[in-house]
Scaffold this motif. Structure first.
Motif, PDB file in Angstrom:
ATOM      1  N   UNK A 224       0.809  -1.219   0.000  1.00 44.28           N
ATOM      2  CA  UNK A 224       0.000   0.000   0.000  1.00 44.28           C
ATOM      3  C   UNK A 224       0.844   1.270   0.000  1.00 44.28           C
ATOM      4  N   UNK A 225       2.085   1.173   0.487  1.00 45.95           N
ATOM      5  CA  UNK A 225       2.918   2.364   0.582  1.00 45.95           C
ATOM      6  C   UNK A 225       3.842   2.577  -0.597  1.00 45.95           C
ATOM      7  N   UNK A 232      -1.293   0.469 -10.023  1.00 46.60           N
ATOM      8  CA  UNK A 232      -2.082  -0.507  -9.259  1.00 46.60           C
ATOM      9  C   UNK A 232      -3.111  -1.236 -10.132  1.00 46.60           C
ATOM     10  N   UNK A 233      -3.385  -2.477  -9.720  1.00 48.67           N
ATOM     11  CA  UNK A 233      -4.529  -3.247 -10.232  1.00 48.67           C
ATOM     12  C   UNK A 233      -5.419  -3.545  -9.027  1.00 48.67           C
ATOM     13  N   UNK A 234      -6.127  -2.508  -8.603  1.00 47.08           N
ATOM     14  CA  UNK A 234      -6.875  -2.507  -7.352  1.00 47.08           C
ATOM     15  C   UNK A 234      -8.271  -3.092  -7.567  1.00 47.08           C
ATOM     16  N   UNK A 272      -2.900  -2.479   4.922  1.00 42.96           N
ATOM     17  CA  UNK A 272      -1.718  -1.987   4.226  1.00 42.96           C
ATOM     18  C   UNK A 272      -1.378  -2.769   2.953  1.00 42.96           C
ATOM     19  N   UNK A 273      -2.378  -3.396   2.343  1.00 44.84           N
ATOM     20  CA  UNK A 273      -2.167  -4.121   1.087  1.00 44.84           C
ATOM     21  C   UNK A 273      -3.234  -3.708   0.086  1.00 44.84           C
TER      22      UNK A 273
END
Length: 408
Positions: A224-225, A232-234, A272-273
Motif C-alpha cells: 500500500x505504501x 495498481x490493479x486494485x 496496508x495491502x
C-alpha cells in the motif's frame, strides 16, 4: 364475518412456541425436533377440528374437509412450516394458521363444502438448514430431484437423507398432484409498502424473477505504501466502479427493478495491502422477464468493460436464473372483487420475494394475499404484523375459500 381477534393472536402464539426463542421469534429448521413437533401438533389440531389429516412421503402435512359434490376438486391453502435461523413468528406459518382458522370457520358456519378444502403445511421453503429450497412444494408436483439432496449436509455435517429418515420420512414415490383446482397462500409482505400506504391487504399479481451472481475480480495484491496509484490493479476500485455504475443505472430504470450487492469480500482484506481480489454477489429482480434479461445482460457487459479498462480479470457466475411468475388472472380479479365488496383496505402489488406460490403457479391456478409487515421487517425476531391486519387478511382468505369451495 366474525374472525375473532383473540383466536388469531392465540393461534400465532401457539404455533410460534415450537422452536420459539427467548428473545422472541422462532427457529424451526427442516427435519429437526422442533419442526417435527410443530407438524405433529398441527396434525393433532387438524384432527381435533374434524379434518382428515395425513403426511406425504417427505413430510408435507395435509388436512381435508371432503367435498360433498366434487370431492376430487381440491381448493388448497397453506404455506411452509420451516423458518430461517432467528426468524420471526409469521413468515410461512401465518399461511398455515390462517388457512386452519378460515377452514374451521367455514365448516362450522356453512357445513360440508361442495369441493374439498385442503390445508397444506409444507415441509420446507427457506433452505436455511440445507442448501436446497422449495423442497416441500416441489415434491407436491414431483419435480424435486433426489440427486440434488442425496449428498448435501447441514452446518453440523448431518446429511439431508439421514435427517429426513430420522423424522420418519423418505423420498417421494407419488406422482404429481393433478387434483388441485386452486391454491391460495397468505403471507406477510416482508416489505414496507402496505404499512406506508396504510393498507391491510395486498393482492399479488406476480412474483419477481431473479438473477443472482457470484463475481470474482482478480487484480494484483501489492504494498500500500510503495505502489504508485497509476501502477495498481486494485480490485476494490474496480468493484466500486461496477457497483456505482450499476446502481445508478438501476435507479434510472426504477421500480419494480431492484439491484443488490449483498456480499463483498476483499482479499487479503488488510489495511496496508492493495486488494488483489474481490469476491462479491449480485441479486437482481424484476417482474418482467424481458426487462430482467436486458438489464442483467447490460450489467454483465459493463462488468467486462470495467475490468478490461482497469487491466483486471473477471469471472462471472450466474447461478440463479428464475423467471417472473404471474398469478392467475381470474383469482386476482376474484380477490379484488372480494376486497371491494367487503370494504377491505387493499392494493394490488407484486411480490419482491420468492414464495411457494411460484412453484404452484405453473401447475394450478394460484393467488397470493399479503398483510403488512411492521417497519417492513422480516427474517428477524422483530418480525410482526398488527393483529387487526392479520384478521383482515384472514377474512379475505375466508371469503375467497368460501367462493371457491362452496359456490357452484
Amino acid at each position: 364475518m366474525n374472525i375473532l381477534y383473540d383466536d388469531v393472536a392465540n393461534a400465532v402464539k401457539w404455533i410460534s412456541s415450537f422452536g420459539g426463542l427467548e428473545q422472541g421469534g422462532t427457529t424451526r429448521l427442516l427435519y429437526t425436533s422442533e419442526w417435527l413437533d410443530a407438524q405433529n401438533a398441527l396434525k393433532d389440531k387438524m384432527t381435533e377440528i374434524g379434518m382428515e389429516s395425513y403426511f406425504d412421503d417427505i413430510g408435507n402435512l395435509y388436512g381435508r374437509f371432503e367435498g360433498s359434490k366434487y370431492p376430487d376438486q381440491i381448493i388448497m391453502s397453506g404455506s411452509h412450516v420451516d423458518t430461517v435461523v432467528n426468524g420471526g413468528k409469521l413468515d410461512g406459518q401465518l399461511g398455515i394458521i390462517a388457512a386452519l382458522l378460515a377452514m374451521e370457520y367455514l365448516k362450522k358456519h356453512y357445513g360440508q363444502p361442495l369441493r374439498t378444502l385442503e390445508l397444506i403445511s409444507m415441509a420446507e421453503e427457506e433452505g436455511s438448514r440445507f442448501p436446497y429450497v422449495f423442497w416441500g412444494s416441489k415434491n407436491v408436483f414431483a419435480i424435486a430431484n433426489h440427486q440434488d439432496v442425496e449428498s448435501i449436509e447441514d452446518s453440523n455435517g448431518i446429511k439431508f437423507v439421514d435427517a429426513m429418515k430420522a423424522c420418519g420420512f423418505k423420498f417421494n414415490t407419488k406422482p404429481a398432484r393433478d387434483d388441485i383446482k386452486a391454491f391460495l397462500e397468505i403471507h406477510i409482505e416482508q416489505g414496507g409498502v402496505l404499512e406506508k400506504e396504510q393498507k391491510s391487504i395486498g393482492v399479488v399479481t406476480s412474483i419477481v424473477g431473479q438473477r443472482r451472481y457470484n463475481i470474482r475480480l482478480i487484480g494484483e495484491a501489492n504494498h500500500a505504501g510503495t505502489t504508485p496509484m497509476g501502477y495498481r490493479k486494485d480490485a476494490v476500485y474496480a468493484f466500486s466502479r461496477i457497483c456505482n455504475e450499476s446502481i445508478d443505472k438501476a435507479l434510472k430504470v426504477g421500480d419494480p427493478l431492484v439491484l443488490t450487492f449483498g456480499h463483498v469480500e476483499p482479499v487479503p482484506n488488510v489495511v496496508n495491502v492493495v486488494p488483489g481480489e474481490v469476491l462479491f454477489t449480485i441479486d437482481c429482480r424484476h417482474t418482467d422477464k424481458t426487462e430482467l434479461v436486458a438489464f442483467t445482460q447490460q450489467l454483465e457487459t459493463d462488468m467486462l468493460r470495467i475490468a478490461a479498462e482497469l487491466g483486471l480479470e473477471i469471472e462471472i457466475n450466474r447461478w440463479m436464473d428464475e423467471d417472473p411468475i404471474p398469478m392467475d388472472d381470474k383469482l386476482i380479479k376474484m380477490l379484488e372483487q372480494i376486497c371491494q365488496k367487503e370494504q377491505l383496505s387493499y392494493r394490488v402489488m407484486h411480490s419482491g420475494a420468492g414464495h411457494d406460490s411460484q412453484i404452484f403457479a405453473p401447475f394450478v391456478p394460484t393467488a397470493m394475499l399479503f398483510v403488512p409487515s411492521i417497519k417492513g421487517i422480516s427474517h428477524n425476531t422483530a418480525e410482526d404484523t398488527k393483529t387487526e391486519d392479520l384478521v383482515e387478511g384472514i377474512k379475505a382468505l375466508t371469503y375467497a375459500l368460501y367462493q371457491l369451495a362452496y359456490q357452484e
